[in-house]
Design an enzyme around this catalytic site. Structure first.
Site, PDB file in Angstrom:
ATOM      1  N   TYR A   1       0.833  -1.210   0.000  1.00  0.00           N
ATOM      2  CA  TYR A   1       0.000   0.000   0.000  1.00  0.00           C
ATOM      3  C   TYR A   1       0.872   1.267   0.000  1.00  0.00           C
ATOM      4  CZ  TYR A   1      -3.586   3.193   1.965  1.00  0.00           C
ATOM      5  OH  TYR A   1      -4.448   4.229   2.222  1.00  0.00           O
ATOM      6  N   LYS A  60       0.961   4.203  -2.772  1.00  0.00           N
ATOM      7  CA  LYS A  60       0.539   5.555  -2.390  1.00  0.00           C
ATOM      8  C   LYS A  60       1.622   6.584  -2.701  1.00  0.00           C
ATOM      9  CE  LYS A  60      -3.685   5.333  -0.952  1.00  0.00           C
ATOM     10  NZ  LYS A  60      -4.692   5.762  -1.948  1.00  0.00           N
TER      11      LYS A  60
END
Ligand code: NAD
Length: 306
Positions: free
Chosen positions: A163, A167
């Site tokens: 993640y 991001k």
């Protein structure tokens, strides 16, 4: 001063069936925008799909007197989402890339599927949807784009390597889209939210969770997308009714050799380490040209012996 409104504007919000995206969709609609409420309606780990989430938000917007249409495509098929906007409203002006999933695992345990699904929804999904909207924005000489990053990407977070890398990738994507869009009045900024949602219900402490309403972040995103806002290429963090700009800074650093003919030894690096990592006089460089310029002036200093 007059209220900031979005009459005549068409806004696409991805992942707008819940959480932050829902708050954005409701706010834009309440200020006159026509909204495409995109949501795949799946689980928090990227499993399944349903039309319910998007439909419920569209119903709420309509009950409040607003205009909205549902779209159930995955963001990896971003061109279909933009087509929904064009087919229903004939234009698109604002794109909020917000859809997201989590597949948290400690780094050593991440599978290819955990990596690929998270990267595909966050990074590829934002790429595909933005790339589909970009020619429309260019043609009309107007567009506003939001990418959604995370403190997990800016600082790292245990169990979120997939993640956090996706991001921070979105920050890089936004940096370049902001440069390429500027001459056509297309601005792209990054929001770094912290909000109560199904992604954070088991991560945030309960007392903090109650304070972190998505509705407190929506006005920041909406302002960034208003035609009067000239911000472009920035990272804005927001939570709990607070907002502030984040940036990358560079240390003044240290020349590791005295004369142009000198080599650099490992010991030169060791001896200068405290200066290399000292950011007390750090600067923000506005562009890659500034970074090259700063390097050139260091080399000039070396050549002139100053
Ligand atoms: P949420 O789970 O409430 O909302 C995300 C929505 O995206 C869901 O409704 C989901 O169905 C939808 N979605 C998932 N995959 C999709 C796909 N492939 N195509 C279309 N829709 C899809 O989560 P949230 O907290 O509101 O998160 C919104 C965004 O903000 C995410 O990108 C998330 O990573 C980011 N974010 C949230 C926080 C936070 O504190 N909540 C912090 C940092 C970043």
């Amino acid at each position: 001063m007059a209220d900031l409104r979005f009459d005549g504007r068409v806004v696409v919000v991805t992942g707008a069936g819940a959480g932050l995206g829902k708050a954005y969709a409701l706010l834009f609609a309440s200020r006159g925008a026509k909204v495409v409420v995109n949501d795949l309606g799946g689980g928090r780990h990227g499993d399944g799909s349903s039309s319910k989430a998007a439909d419920a938000v569209v119903d709420e917007i309509k009950r409040n007197g607003g205009t909205a249409v549902a779209d159930y495509n995955s963001v990896v098929d971003g061109e279909k989402i933009i087509k929904t906007a064009l087919d229903n409203f004939g234009r698109v002006d604002i794109l909020i890339n917000n859809a997201g999933i989590l597949r948290d695992k400690s780094f050593a345990k991440i599978t290819d599927q955990d990596w690929d699904l998270v990267h595909s929804v966050h990074l590829k999904g934002s790429f595909k949807t933005t790339q589909a909207a970009f020619p429309v924005f260019k043609k009309q000489n107007y567009g506003r784009i939001i990418m959604t990053a995370s403190n997990s990407g800016l600082y790292g977070n245990f169990g979120q390597a997939n993640y956090s890398s996706a991001k921070l990738g979105l920050v890089g994507l936004a940096n370049t889209v902001a440069i390429e869009g500027r001459k056509n009045n297309i601005f792209c900024n990054v929001i770094v939210p912290t909000a109560a949602s199904r992604l954070t219900e088991d991560i945030l402490p309960p007392d903090l969770y109650a304070e972190l309403k998505p509705e407190l972040i929506a006005p920041v995103v909406a302002y960034l997308c208003h035609e009067s806002c000239q911000e472009n290429g920035s990272i804005i963090e927001s939570a709990a009714g607070w907002a502030g700009r984040c940036t990358i800074v560079r240390a003044n650093g240290s020349l590791l050799r005295r004369r142009p003919e000198d080599d650099v030894s490992i010991e030169n690096v060791r001896d200068n380490w405290s200066i290399i990592r000292d950011i007390s006089n750090a600067q923000r460089l506005e562009s890659i040209q500034d970074a090259t310029g700063a390097l050139m002036s260091s080399l000039d200093g070396l050549r002139s012996g100053t």
